[in-house]
Enzyme design. Structure first.
Site, PDB file in Angstrom:
ATOM      1  N   ASP A  64     -13.714  -7.838   1.265  1.00 49.59           N
ATOM      2  CA  ASP A  64     -12.244  -8.125   0.867  1.00 49.59           C
ATOM      3  C   ASP A  64     -12.188  -7.651  -0.267  1.00 49.59           C
ATOM      4  O   ASP A  64     -12.386  -8.065  -1.515  1.00 49.59           O
ATOM      5  CB  ASP A  64     -12.169  -9.516   0.910  1.00 49.59           C
ATOM      6  CG  ASP A  64     -10.667  -9.849   0.755  1.00 49.59           C
ATOM      7  OD1 ASP A  64      -9.825  -8.895   0.356  1.00 49.59           O
ATOM      8  OD2 ASP A  64     -10.185 -10.964   0.775  1.00 49.59           O
ATOM      9  N   TYR A 167       5.515  -7.073  -2.779  1.00 45.61           N
ATOM     10  CA  TYR A 167       4.900  -5.817  -2.247  1.00 45.61           C
ATOM     11  C   TYR A 167       5.342  -4.536  -3.251  1.00 45.61           C
ATOM     12  O   TYR A 167       4.691  -3.876  -3.725  1.00 45.61           O
ATOM     13  CB  TYR A 167       5.653  -5.489  -0.759  1.00 45.61           C
ATOM     14  CG  TYR A 167       4.772  -4.304  -0.255  1.00 45.61           C
ATOM     15  CD1 TYR A 167       3.395  -4.115   0.350  1.00 45.61           C
ATOM     16  CD2 TYR A 167       5.445  -3.088  -0.010  1.00 45.61           C
ATOM     17  CE1 TYR A 167       2.911  -3.107   0.802  1.00 45.61           C
ATOM     18  CE2 TYR A 167       4.876  -1.919   0.501  1.00 45.61           C
ATOM     19  CZ  TYR A 167       3.584  -2.055   0.681  1.00 45.61           C
ATOM     20  OH  TYR A 167       3.120  -0.696   1.303  1.00 45.61           O
ATOM     21  N   ALA A 169       6.831  -4.731  -6.460  1.00 44.42           N
ATOM     22  CA  ALA A 169       6.323  -4.733  -7.791  1.00 44.42           C
ATOM     23  C   ALA A 169       4.702  -4.434  -7.613  1.00 44.42           C
ATOM     24  O   ALA A 169       4.392  -3.750  -8.673  1.00 44.42           O
ATOM     25  CB  ALA A 169       6.358  -6.155  -8.265  1.00 44.42           C
ATOM     26  N   LYS A 171       2.960  -2.302  -5.766  1.00 42.41           N
ATOM     27  CA  LYS A 171       2.977  -0.955  -5.506  1.00 42.41           C
ATOM     28  C   LYS A 171       3.280  -0.079  -6.631  1.00 42.41           C
ATOM     29  O   LYS A 171       2.692   0.922  -7.009  1.00 42.41           O
ATOM     30  CB  LYS A 171       3.544  -0.506  -4.211  1.00 42.41           C
ATOM     31  CG  LYS A 171       2.862  -1.046  -2.951  1.00 42.41           C
ATOM     32  CD  LYS A 171       1.435  -0.326  -2.748  1.00 42.41           C
ATOM     33  CE  LYS A 171       0.896  -0.570  -1.260  1.00 42.41           C
ATOM     34  NZ  LYS A 171      -0.534   0.019  -1.324  1.00 42.41           N
TER      35      LYS A 171
END
Length: 244
Positions: A64, A167, A169, A171
Protein backbone atom coordinates in the site's frame (compact mmCIF):
# COMPACT_ATOMS: atom_id res chain seq x y z
CA UNK A 1 11.63 10.86 -38.00
CA UNK A 2 9.82 7.58 -38.27
CA UNK A 3 8.93 5.83 -35.04
CA UNK A 4 10.82 2.59 -34.53
CA UNK A 5 8.93 -0.68 -34.48
CA UNK A 6 8.47 -2.50 -31.19
CA UNK A 7 11.18 -4.93 -32.30
CA UNK A 8 13.70 -2.06 -32.63
CA UNK A 9 12.92 -0.26 -29.38
CA UNK A 10 14.64 -0.87 -26.11
CA UNK A 11 12.52 -2.88 -23.65
CA UNK A 12 11.97 -0.83 -20.52
CA UNK A 13 11.94 -1.85 -16.87
CA UNK A 14 8.74 -0.29 -15.55
CA UNK A 15 7.09 -0.18 -12.11
CA UNK A 16 3.39 0.70 -11.92
CA UNK A 17 1.38 1.32 -8.76
CA UNK A 18 -2.33 0.64 -8.54
CA UNK A 19 -2.16 -1.81 -11.42
CA UNK A 20 -4.91 -4.35 -10.79
CA UNK A 21 -7.67 -2.19 -12.33
CA UNK A 22 -8.33 0.88 -14.44
CA UNK A 23 -5.47 2.77 -16.05
CA UNK A 24 -2.79 0.90 -14.10
CA UNK A 25 -4.00 -2.44 -15.44
CA UNK A 26 -4.26 -1.01 -18.96
CA UNK A 27 -0.66 0.23 -18.71
CA UNK A 28 0.43 -3.21 -17.51
CA UNK A 29 -1.43 -4.85 -20.42
CA UNK A 30 0.14 -2.58 -23.03
CA UNK A 31 3.65 -2.57 -21.60
CA UNK A 32 3.72 -6.36 -21.21
CA UNK A 33 2.35 -6.88 -24.72
CA UNK A 34 5.19 -4.88 -26.27
CA UNK A 35 7.90 -6.70 -24.31
CA UNK A 36 8.66 -4.39 -21.41
CA UNK A 37 9.56 -5.91 -18.04
CA UNK A 38 6.98 -4.79 -15.52
CA UNK A 39 6.66 -4.90 -11.74
CA UNK A 40 3.28 -3.84 -10.46
CA UNK A 41 1.97 -2.92 -7.03
CA UNK A 42 -1.50 -3.22 -5.49
CA UNK A 43 -2.95 -3.57 -2.01
CA UNK A 44 -4.66 -6.96 -2.09
CA UNK A 45 -2.84 -10.27 -2.39
CA UNK A 46 -5.78 -11.81 -4.26
CA UNK A 47 -5.79 -9.07 -6.89
CA UNK A 48 -2.03 -9.17 -7.34
CA UNK A 49 -2.07 -12.95 -7.75
CA UNK A 50 -4.89 -12.81 -10.30
CA UNK A 51 -3.23 -10.13 -12.44
CA UNK A 52 0.17 -11.86 -12.22
CA UNK A 53 -1.42 -15.07 -13.56
CA UNK A 54 -2.90 -13.10 -16.45
CA UNK A 55 0.47 -11.50 -17.25
CA UNK A 56 3.18 -14.17 -17.28
CA UNK A 57 6.59 -12.63 -16.75
CA UNK A 58 5.30 -9.69 -14.75
CA UNK A 59 6.20 -9.29 -11.09
CA UNK A 60 3.35 -8.65 -8.66
CA UNK A 61 4.04 -6.87 -5.36
CA UNK A 62 1.53 -6.59 -2.52
CA UNK A 63 1.81 -3.22 -0.83
CA UNK A 64 0.00 0.00 0.00
CA UNK A 65 1.79 3.14 -1.17
CA UNK A 66 -0.11 5.13 1.45
CA UNK A 67 1.69 3.24 4.23
CA UNK A 68 5.10 4.57 5.17
CA UNK A 69 6.26 1.13 6.30
CA UNK A 70 5.50 -0.34 2.86
CA UNK A 71 7.55 2.11 0.76
CA UNK A 72 11.02 0.61 1.19
CA UNK A 73 9.72 -2.96 0.96
CA UNK A 74 8.04 -2.11 -2.35
CA UNK A 75 11.17 -0.38 -3.64
CA UNK A 76 13.43 -3.31 -2.72
CA UNK A 77 11.11 -5.77 -4.47
CA UNK A 78 10.86 -3.58 -7.59
CA UNK A 79 14.63 -3.23 -7.92
CA UNK A 80 15.22 -6.90 -7.14
CA UNK A 81 12.60 -8.18 -9.56
CA UNK A 82 13.63 -5.97 -12.49
CA UNK A 83 17.36 -5.67 -11.82
CA UNK A 84 17.06 -1.90 -12.05
CA UNK A 85 14.43 0.62 -13.06
CA UNK A 86 13.83 2.86 -16.08
CA UNK A 87 10.31 4.15 -15.42
CA UNK A 88 8.21 4.56 -12.28
CA UNK A 89 4.50 5.25 -12.82
CA UNK A 90 2.85 6.64 -9.70
CA UNK A 91 -0.70 5.75 -10.65
CA UNK A 92 -2.37 4.57 -7.42
CA UNK A 93 -4.94 7.16 -6.33
CA UNK A 94 -7.49 7.87 -3.61
CA UNK A 95 -10.57 10.04 -4.02
CA UNK A 96 -10.72 10.89 -0.33
CA UNK A 97 -14.37 10.84 0.76
CA UNK A 98 -16.71 8.53 -1.16
CA UNK A 99 -19.23 9.66 -2.17
CA UNK A 100 -17.50 12.94 -2.97
CA UNK A 101 -18.19 15.68 -0.44
CA UNK A 102 -18.00 19.41 -0.02
CA UNK A 103 -14.85 20.48 1.80
CA UNK A 104 -16.97 21.63 4.74
CA UNK A 105 -18.32 18.08 5.00
CA UNK A 106 -14.98 16.33 4.43
CA UNK A 107 -13.55 14.56 7.46
CA UNK A 108 -9.89 15.28 8.25
CA UNK A 109 -9.22 11.55 7.96
CA UNK A 110 -10.52 11.50 4.37
CA UNK A 111 -8.27 14.40 3.40
CA UNK A 112 -5.35 12.64 5.08
CA UNK A 113 -6.13 9.47 3.12
CA UNK A 114 -6.06 11.34 -0.20
CA UNK A 115 -2.78 13.05 0.68
CA UNK A 116 -1.24 9.80 1.92
CA UNK A 117 -1.98 7.95 -1.32
CA UNK A 118 -1.69 10.74 -3.87
CA UNK A 119 1.23 12.78 -2.49
CA UNK A 120 3.15 11.07 0.31
CA UNK A 121 3.05 7.68 -1.40
CA UNK A 122 4.61 8.90 -4.67
CA UNK A 123 7.10 11.01 -2.69
CA UNK A 124 8.29 8.10 -0.58
CA UNK A 125 8.42 5.58 -3.43
CA UNK A 126 10.23 7.96 -5.77
CA UNK A 127 12.73 8.74 -3.02
CA UNK A 128 13.27 5.06 -2.26
CA UNK A 129 13.85 4.25 -5.96
CA UNK A 130 16.06 7.23 -6.83
CA UNK A 131 19.22 5.13 -6.60
CA UNK A 132 17.88 2.63 -9.14
CA UNK A 133 16.59 5.36 -11.45
CA UNK A 134 19.87 7.31 -11.32
CA UNK A 135 21.94 4.17 -11.95
CA UNK A 136 19.84 3.31 -14.99
CA UNK A 137 20.16 6.89 -16.24
CA UNK A 138 23.95 6.62 -16.05
CA UNK A 139 23.84 3.37 -18.03
CA UNK A 140 21.67 4.94 -20.71
CA UNK A 141 23.41 8.32 -20.94
CA UNK A 142 25.88 7.31 -23.69
CA UNK A 143 22.91 6.37 -25.90
CA UNK A 144 21.03 9.57 -25.06
CA UNK A 145 18.55 7.89 -22.76
CA UNK A 146 17.29 9.02 -19.37
CA UNK A 147 14.93 7.55 -16.78
CA UNK A 148 11.49 8.82 -15.89
CA UNK A 149 8.96 9.19 -13.10
CA UNK A 150 5.36 9.61 -14.25
CA UNK A 151 2.72 11.15 -12.01
CA UNK A 152 -0.84 10.39 -13.10
CA UNK A 153 -2.75 13.60 -12.49
CA UNK A 154 -6.14 15.08 -13.37
CA UNK A 155 -7.70 18.31 -14.54
CA UNK A 156 -9.06 18.47 -10.97
CA UNK A 157 -5.52 19.54 -10.04
CA UNK A 158 -6.08 22.88 -11.81
CA UNK A 159 -9.87 23.30 -12.04
CA UNK A 160 -11.78 23.88 -8.77
CA UNK A 161 -14.61 21.36 -9.11
CA UNK A 162 -17.05 21.38 -6.22
CA UNK A 163 -16.90 18.17 -4.14
CA UNK A 164 -13.50 17.21 -5.55
CA UNK A 165 -11.58 19.13 -2.86
CA UNK A 166 -9.55 16.33 -1.28
CA UNK A 167 -8.69 14.72 -4.60
CA UNK A 168 -8.06 18.00 -6.44
CA UNK A 169 -5.88 19.47 -3.72
CA UNK A 170 -3.82 16.30 -3.46
CA UNK A 171 -3.33 16.08 -7.23
CA UNK A 172 -2.33 19.75 -7.37
CA UNK A 173 0.29 19.03 -4.73
CA UNK A 174 1.47 15.99 -6.70
CA UNK A 175 1.90 18.06 -9.87
CA UNK A 176 3.95 20.72 -8.09
CA UNK A 177 5.97 18.06 -6.29
CA UNK A 178 6.79 16.55 -9.69
CA UNK A 179 7.84 19.88 -11.17
CA UNK A 180 10.28 20.43 -8.33
CA UNK A 181 11.57 16.85 -8.54
CA UNK A 182 12.11 17.44 -12.28
CA UNK A 183 14.24 20.53 -11.63
CA UNK A 184 16.28 18.83 -8.94
CA UNK A 185 16.79 15.49 -10.69
CA UNK A 186 17.60 16.75 -14.20
CA UNK A 187 21.37 16.79 -13.50
CA UNK A 188 21.12 13.08 -12.66
CA UNK A 189 19.35 12.13 -15.89
CA UNK A 190 15.99 11.53 -14.21
CA UNK A 191 12.91 13.31 -15.56
CA UNK A 192 9.58 13.72 -13.78
CA UNK A 193 6.39 14.44 -15.72
CA UNK A 194 2.68 14.51 -15.01
CA UNK A 195 0.03 13.14 -17.35
CA UNK A 196 -3.71 13.77 -17.34
CA UNK A 197 -5.43 10.79 -18.97
CA UNK A 198 -8.88 12.44 -18.88
CA UNK A 199 -12.15 11.00 -17.62
CA UNK A 200 -11.97 7.25 -18.10
CA UNK A 201 -14.28 4.30 -17.63
CA UNK A 202 -12.57 2.99 -14.48
CA UNK A 203 -13.69 1.75 -11.05
CA UNK A 204 -12.33 4.96 -9.49
CA UNK A 205 -14.42 7.13 -11.80
CA UNK A 206 -17.48 4.99 -11.14
CA UNK A 207 -17.05 5.62 -7.41
CA UNK A 208 -16.69 9.34 -7.98
CA UNK A 209 -19.48 9.79 -10.53
CA UNK A 210 -21.76 6.74 -10.33
CA UNK A 211 -24.33 8.23 -12.73
CA UNK A 212 -21.81 8.83 -15.55
CA UNK A 213 -22.52 7.15 -18.88
CA UNK A 214 -19.54 4.85 -19.61
CA UNK A 215 -20.05 5.46 -23.33
CA UNK A 216 -19.00 9.09 -22.83
CA UNK A 217 -15.75 8.16 -21.10
CA UNK A 218 -12.34 7.28 -22.52
CA UNK A 219 -11.17 3.68 -22.61
CA UNK A 220 -8.19 3.13 -20.27
CA UNK A 221 -6.39 1.18 -23.00
CA UNK A 222 -6.41 4.25 -25.28
CA UNK A 223 -4.96 6.45 -22.54
CA UNK A 224 -2.37 3.77 -21.77
CA UNK A 225 -1.16 3.69 -25.38
CA UNK A 226 -0.76 7.46 -25.40
CA UNK A 227 1.11 7.47 -22.09
CA UNK A 228 3.49 4.72 -23.19
CA UNK A 229 4.20 6.57 -26.44
CA UNK A 230 5.08 9.66 -24.44
CA UNK A 231 7.24 7.63 -22.06
CA UNK A 232 9.23 6.34 -25.04
CA UNK A 233 9.77 9.88 -26.32
CA UNK A 234 10.73 11.22 -22.89
CA UNK A 235 13.10 8.36 -22.10
CA UNK A 236 14.62 8.41 -25.58
CA UNK A 237 14.29 4.73 -26.41
CA UNK A 238 12.66 5.19 -29.80
CA UNK A 239 15.05 3.86 -32.43
CA UNK A 240 17.64 3.09 -29.72
CA UNK A 241 19.58 -0.15 -29.76
CA UNK A 242 17.96 -2.95 -27.75
CA UNK A 243 19.53 -3.59 -24.36
CA UNK A 244 21.65 -6.79 -24.58
Amino acid sequence: PAVASDAARTPLRIAITGATSGLGLALLDAASARGDRVAFVARTAEGVARVAREHPGSHGIVGDVARKDDAHAIALQVAGALGGLDVLVNNASSLGPVPLALLADTDCEDLEAALATNVLGPFRLTKALLGSLAASAREGAPAGRRTLVVHVSSDAAVTPYARWGAYGASKAALVQLGRIWNEELAPHGVGVIDVDPGDMDTPLHALAVPDADPATLRRPRDAAREILARIDREVGVVAAQARP
